[in-house]
Design an enzyme around this catalytic site. Structure first.
Site, PDB file in Angstrom:
ATOM      1  N   HIS A 139     -19.149   8.215  24.209  1.00  0.00           N
ATOM      2  CA  HIS A 139     -18.620   6.965  23.876  1.00  0.00           C
ATOM      3  C   HIS A 139     -17.992   6.792  24.922  1.00  0.00           C
ATOM      4  O   HIS A 139     -15.919   7.554  24.722  1.00  0.00           O
ATOM      5  CB  HIS A 139     -17.358   7.445  22.733  1.00  0.00           C
ATOM      6  CG  HIS A 139     -17.244   5.949  21.614  1.00  0.00           C
ATOM      7  ND1 HIS A 139     -16.606   5.626  21.623  1.00  0.00           N
ATOM      8  CD2 HIS A 139     -16.391   4.713  23.054  1.00  0.00           C
ATOM      9  CE1 HIS A 139     -16.311   4.123  20.270  1.00  0.00           C
ATOM     10  NE2 HIS A 139     -16.177   4.050  22.256  1.00  0.00           N
ATOM     11  N   HIS A 147     -16.180   3.509  28.143  1.00  0.00           N
ATOM     12  CA  HIS A 147     -16.240   2.729  28.157  1.00  0.00           C
ATOM     13  C   HIS A 147     -15.908   2.236  30.190  1.00  0.00           C
ATOM     14  O   HIS A 147     -14.686   2.632  30.123  1.00  0.00           O
ATOM     15  CB  HIS A 147     -15.195   1.708  27.479  1.00  0.00           C
ATOM     16  CG  HIS A 147     -15.363   1.669  25.778  1.00  0.00           C
ATOM     17  ND1 HIS A 147     -15.828   0.544  25.681  1.00  0.00           N
ATOM     18  CD2 HIS A 147     -14.650   2.479  25.196  1.00  0.00           C
ATOM     19  CE1 HIS A 147     -15.824   0.725  24.333  1.00  0.00           C
ATOM     20  NE2 HIS A 147     -14.761   1.919  23.944  1.00  0.00           N
ATOM     21  N   PHE A 148     -17.586   2.521  30.632  1.00  0.00           N
ATOM     22  CA  PHE A 148     -16.747   2.363  32.312  1.00  0.00           C
ATOM     23  C   PHE A 148     -16.549   0.979  32.796  1.00  0.00           C
ATOM     24  O   PHE A 148     -16.982   0.909  33.987  1.00  0.00           O
ATOM     25  CB  PHE A 148     -17.723   2.835  33.019  1.00  0.00           C
ATOM     26  CG  PHE A 148     -17.933   4.152  32.888  1.00  0.00           C
ATOM     27  CD1 PHE A 148     -16.785   4.784  32.309  1.00  0.00           C
ATOM     28  CD2 PHE A 148     -18.634   5.274  33.305  1.00  0.00           C
ATOM     29  CE1 PHE A 148     -16.906   7.027  32.119  1.00  0.00           C
ATOM     30  CE2 PHE A 148     -19.060   6.555  33.194  1.00  0.00           C
ATOM     31  CZ  PHE A 148     -17.414   7.347  32.405  1.00  0.00           C
ATOM     32  N   ARG A 149     -16.877  -0.344  31.503  1.00  0.00           N
ATOM     33  CA  ARG A 149     -15.818  -1.629  32.574  1.00  0.00           C
ATOM     34  C   ARG A 149     -16.620  -2.456  32.999  1.00  0.00           C
ATOM     35  O   ARG A 149     -16.723  -3.100  33.226  1.00  0.00           O
ATOM     36  CB  ARG A 149     -14.536  -1.273  32.792  1.00  0.00           C
ATOM     37  CG  ARG A 149     -13.236  -0.294  31.697  1.00  0.00           C
ATOM     38  CD  ARG A 149     -13.229  -1.166  30.661  1.00  0.00           C
ATOM     39  NE  ARG A 149     -12.032  -0.588  30.052  1.00  0.00           N
ATOM     40  CZ  ARG A 149     -11.923  -1.033  28.685  1.00  0.00           C
ATOM     41  NH1 ARG A 149     -13.163  -1.636  27.870  1.00  0.00           N
ATOM     42  NH2 ARG A 149     -10.631  -0.610  27.843  1.00  0.00           N
ATOM     43  N   ASN A 157     -18.643  -3.528  25.288  1.00  0.00           N
ATOM     44  CA  ASN A 157     -18.522  -5.196  25.369  1.00  0.00           C
ATOM     45  C   ASN A 157     -18.114  -4.891  26.793  1.00  0.00           C
ATOM     46  O   ASN A 157     -16.393  -4.642  27.352  1.00  0.00           O
ATOM     47  CB  ASN A 157     -17.126  -4.597  24.378  1.00  0.00           C
ATOM     48  CG  ASN A 157     -16.149  -3.482  24.735  1.00  0.00           C
ATOM     49  OD1 ASN A 157     -17.248  -1.888  25.274  1.00  0.00           O
ATOM     50  ND2 ASN A 157     -15.230  -2.966  24.006  1.00  0.00           N
ATOM     51  N   GLU A 204     -21.133   0.928  19.657  1.00  0.00           N
ATOM     52  CA  GLU A 204     -20.833   0.745  18.773  1.00  0.00           C
ATOM     53  C   GLU A 204     -20.423  -0.473  18.282  1.00  0.00           C
ATOM     54  O   GLU A 204     -20.391  -1.295  18.829  1.00  0.00           O
ATOM     55  CB  GLU A 204     -19.146   1.392  19.070  1.00  0.00           C
ATOM     56  CG  GLU A 204     -18.050   0.565  20.171  1.00  0.00           C
ATOM     57  CD  GLU A 204     -16.539   0.495  20.300  1.00  0.00           C
ATOM     58  OE1 GLU A 204     -16.116   1.194  19.111  1.00  0.00           O
ATOM     59  OE2 GLU A 204     -16.599   1.568  20.838  1.00  0.00           O
ATOM     60  N   HIS A 250     -17.620   1.567  14.621  1.00  0.00           N
ATOM     61  CA  HIS A 250     -16.167   1.078  14.664  1.00  0.00           C
ATOM     62  C   HIS A 250     -15.949   0.943  13.522  1.00  0.00           C
ATOM     63  O   HIS A 250     -15.818  -0.056  13.307  1.00  0.00           O
ATOM     64  CB  HIS A 250     -15.712   0.648  15.843  1.00  0.00           C
ATOM     65  CG  HIS A 250     -14.006   0.047  15.981  1.00  0.00           C
ATOM     66  ND1 HIS A 250     -14.163   0.708  17.144  1.00  0.00           N
ATOM     67  CD2 HIS A 250     -13.341  -0.534  14.958  1.00  0.00           C
ATOM     68  CE1 HIS A 250     -12.195   0.085  16.820  1.00  0.00           C
ATOM     69  NE2 HIS A 250     -11.740   0.428  15.984  1.00  0.00           N
ATOM     70  N   ASP A 263     -13.864   8.194  23.634  1.00  0.00           N
ATOM     71  CA  ASP A 263     -13.362   6.614  23.581  1.00  0.00           C
ATOM     72  C   ASP A 263     -13.342   6.539  25.005  1.00  0.00           C
ATOM     73  O   ASP A 263     -11.884   6.098  25.108  1.00  0.00           O
ATOM     74  CB  ASP A 263     -12.951   5.913  22.656  1.00  0.00           C
ATOM     75  CG  ASP A 263     -12.352   4.668  22.404  1.00  0.00           C
ATOM     76  OD1 ASP A 263     -13.619   3.722  22.925  1.00  0.00           O
ATOM     77  OD2 ASP A 263     -12.315   3.959  21.820  1.00  0.00           O
TER      78      ASP A 263
END
Length: 429
Positions: A53, A55-57, A87, A137, A171, A298
């Site tokens: 989990h 978020h490497f953006r 996301n 998620e 989530h 996360d």
């Protein structure tokens, strides 16, 4: 190559032979002529961690993190495989969005998977034609990116994933149980002066267990494999286990609580939020005794400029991919966790849950994804020493054991000082 005199999590001292990126033998191994040897000096050798989990953006938010900086931060923390969440901009809710991310992920220095996302305008036909790590998620309440969906869409998406044999990561928060009154009135100043405890009061603990129960119910009805992301309460963990789902817990929900928010302010705002110290202790008990399946970070970096806003304007999320294993090993050194539990929750269990048979173990046939740790070399965690682009950590001043080196398929991706010229691969291809 032979890694000699390595202590593995169960306490045995072994040699590990690596050929063509794979482990070929483990045991008391005689050296072979012209074979390179690394002397582990009886330090701890763990399988490379699998953070399911992050978020490497990238694409879309490269000012926060990129695949290059995020993967380097992971490698410097002993993580050799990550699963990136949907996301971004564009979101990975279509084949086109998946391809845009896959092109950028080629810059990763560690292995990776790419998750698909669900929104009202998603394109499941093209998305399921791509090599998804998981679906999710899936947001049952809005978080960063405003990707929350309703019950009917969640059920139809879970059914589609179940038919495709793709795990669903959830989530789990029920927004109907949020307490809007908690974020009315005076919420303090900006950044570390904000009253971030109000965020914990707003996104109530009770909202998680209710959403977990709903998610596992949908899993049972549709045949989908449900995995609960960033479970933050003991009630949520118990509901997942009772419903036959797996769950992950973040380091911030294991090591931080609402008691820390007076110091952290908006730097401690995340979704789900920090919980009471009593609940944090109950979560750690579940980690130690085996009721928690996975620890995942996360990892959700934001810049300090973004965090230095009011409580309602600051984004949710904290970085963590580089500090996950060091924090857990610090707890093991203190006697709070066994080394076998650390190995299981960061490597073996995520490999099993997400069907990565070549990962997560030190045994013949496995990928030579390895990290070596000197348990006598614990040090203070400092944001300035870390490699995430965001440049800060909520664990400033905590103690962790960082890897001496990290290896991906037998290649040195991090030698303790510099990153090697190593390229990761999509684990689903």
């Amino acid at each position: 190559m032979r890694i000699a005199n390595a202590t593995v999590a169960d306490g045995r001292v072994v040699d590990v032979r690596v050929e063509d990126g794979r482990i070929t033998a483990v045991g008391d191994l005689d050296p072979v002529a012209d074979e390179a040897t690394i002397d582990a000096d009886e330090n701890l050798l763990l399988p490379g961690a699998i953070d399911v989990h992050v978020h490497f953006r990238e694409p879309g938010f490269e000012h926060k993190e990129t695949w290059e900086t995020g993967s380097q931060s992971a490698a410097a923390g002993g993580v050799t495989t990550v699963a990136d969440q949907p996301n971004t901009d564009p979101t990975t809710t279509s084949g086109e969005g998946f391809d845009a991310k896959a092109e950028r992920a080629a810059k990763s220095c560690i292995d990776y998977g790419i998750n698909g996302g669900v929104t009202p305008d998603w394109d499941p036909e093209s998305l399921f034609d791509r090599p998804l790590f998981a679906l999710g998620e899936v947001f049952l309440a809005d978080s960063t990116g405003d990707m929350g969906i309703d019950a009917d869409l969640f059920e139809s998406a879970a059914k589609r994933a179940g038919e495709a044999g793709v795990p669903v990561t959830v989530h789990a928060e029920d927004a109907d149980l949020f307490d809007d009154a908690a974020i009315e009135g005076d919420l303090g100043g900006i950044g570390r002066d904000a009253d971030a405890d109000a965020w914990s009061a707003y996104r109530r603990a009770e909202a998680e267990a209710a959403a977990v129960e709903r998610a596992v119910g949908v899993g049972g009805e549709t045949g989908a494999q449900i995995h609960i992301a960033h479970t933050s309460t003991p009630e949520g963990v118990d509901a997942a286990r009772d419903g036959g789902a797996t769950c992950e817990v973040t380091p911030h929900h294991l090591f931080l609580s609402r008691d820390d928010l007076s110091d952290l302010g908006t730097y401690g705002r995340m979704n789900p939020p920090l919980r009471s110290e009593e609940r944090r202790e109950a979560m750690f008990e579940r980690l130690a005794d085996g009721r928690i399946d996975v620890v995942a970070t996360d990892h959700a970096p934001h810049t300090t400029d973004e965090k230095d806003q009011s409580l309602l304007d600051a984004p949710s999320g904290v970085p963590g991919v580089e500090t996950m294993v060091p924090l857990l090993l610090g707890a093991a050194v203190d006697g709070d966790l066994s080394l076998e539990r650390v190995r299981d929750v960061v490597a073996t269990n995520p490999a099993d849950i997400f069907d990565l048979p070549q990962k997560g173990r030190i045994e013949a046939g496995a990928d030579a994804d390895l990290a070596l740790y000197d348990l006598d070399a614990a040090r203070e965690i400092r944001g300035d020493d870390l490699h995430s682009k965001c440049g800060w950590t909520p664990f400033e001043g905590f103690t962790g054991v960082f890897p001496e080196w990290t290896m991906l398929r037998g290649e040195m991706v991090w030698d303790g000082e510099e990153f090697g010229d190593v390229t990761g691969e999509n684990v689903r291809e």
